[in-house]
Write a protein that holds these residues in place. Structure first.
Motif: not given
Ligand code: GDP
Length: 366
Positions: A25-38
């Protein structure tokens, strides 16, 4: 890469980056960050494709905006530029590219004003670009600024862009070449590229144009003095400008002298015999003849295929020069090279190290 492939690819990245795996399970803050980047990346891609679409429709504001991106050194803009060029290049190549050179004061902008007027009256779209590597040194551009060519600036069929600033002629030339592609994609029929001939800038303009015009003034008889031989060799036509009023007689003499001199030069690869013409840009005399001559040149070189061969050669040169430019930039922008360069320069200056050894050392850092 086309914009569609890029969008598809970004969609793939989008899916995989956000895709869940059962085990980790990816850490939540990383997923949010990469989603924002994308999201930001996709937004930029949509903006880029909209920009391309409006350039292709001939919208001047979008063309200007894209040229501003060309002039930016930010990496994200450079990536955007690559996409824009990749699409636009498929719609480019249909203009006639004319180089214009001559010392300051010879009448380049007055000529471009008259010439541009003639062309736009025939319904042609005219873009004026410039190469002036001195603009980065002097802080202002000698060429293409808004106070020159006042009528043409307000002509809806014309587009005038001052010379891009840049530390090296190579960089300035690359930006102008990319701008040519965008102007052509935007439907411009004639691209005029102007230079004052600082350093090697005439050679740069010559290497990106189909026809090369040299503007001269009639002097006191020794017309050929002080002219770089290379420029005469590059010229497809020499215009003796300001052939009006009291200057007329001297201009006629200058024409004869240039004609005699041109006979001494070896034939051009195009087989075109360079012409000498008298013009008065101010009084609008001889301008139409210049246009007729350029059309005759176009017909002649298309007939003997030089026109196309020359463009192919120019493409190869553009590619090789881009590689050189990029390699140099990568090298000099490298952090360790930046740190060591001044130290090694000092050592070489003081004979503490041979210049060759210092260069080899620095090249080894990268
Ligand atoms: P540039 O620096 O080469 O762009 O030269 P400009 O076009 O700014 O012209 C310099 C000066 O020469 C201006 O004052 C013009 O009005 C003048 N000039 C330009 N062309 C002619 C011409 O054909 N005849 C005369 N008499 N003056 C001209």
């Amino acid at each position: 890469m086309s914009i569609i492939t890029t969008l598809k690819q970004s969609k793939k990245i989008h899916q995989s980056a956000l895709g869940h795996t059962d085990e980790v399970q990816k850490p939540k803050h990383i997923s949010k960050k990469s989603a924002a980047l994308i999201r930001a990346k996709r937004k930029q891609q949509i903006e880029t494709s909209q920009l391309i679409a409006s350039i292709l429709k001939g919208e001047i504001t979008s063309l200007s905006q894209a040229i501003t991106l060309i002039e930016s050194s930010a990496e994200k803009h450079q990536n955007q530029v690559r996409e824009i060029i990749a699409e636009c290049i498929q719609h480019s190549g249909n203009s006639l590219r004319i180089g214009i050179t001559g010392v300051p004061g010879v009448g380049k902008s007055t000529f471009i004003e008259s010439f541009g007027k003639l062309l736009t009256e025939q319904g042609k779209k005219v873009a004026v670009l410039a190469i002036d590597p001195s603009s980065s040194v002097s802080g202002g551009s000698i060429l293409g600024d808004k106070t020159r060519m006042e009528e043409l600036v307000n002509n809806p069929l014309a587009f005038i862009r001052p010379s891009p600033a840049g530390k090296s002629l190579g960089g300035v030339a690359r930006k102008t070449r990319e701008s040519i592609i965008l102007c052509e994609a935007a439907g411009f029929d004639i691209i005029l590229i102007e230079t004052v001939g600082v350093g090697q800038s005439e050679t740069a303009v010559h290497s990106m144009t189909d026809f090369f015009l040299l503007l001269k003034l009639a002097g006191a008889g020794d017309e050929l003095q002080g002219i770089k031989r290379g420029i005469i060799e590059m010229a497809d036509a020499i215009l003796i400008n300001k052939s009006d009023g009291k200057n007329k007689e001297a201009a006629l003499k200058a024409k004869q002298e240039f004609n005699r001199a041109l006979h001494l030069y070896p034939p051009k690869q195009s087989n075109w015999k360079p012409k000498v013409k008298l013009t008065s840009a101010l009084e609008n005399e001889g301008i139409e003849e210049v246009w007729k001559m350029i059309l005759a040149y176009e017909a002649f070189t298309k007939e003997n295929a030089y026109f196309f061969k020359n463009r192919m050669t120019q493409n190869k040169q553009w590619m090789l020069q881009s590689i050189e430019e990029q390699l140099k930039n990568n090298f000099f922008n490298d952090e360790s090279v930046k740190k060591e360069l001044s130290i090694q320069l000092k050592k070489a200056e003081n004979n503490e190290i041979s210049p060759f050894e210092a260069a080899a050392y620095l090249l080894g850092l990268k």
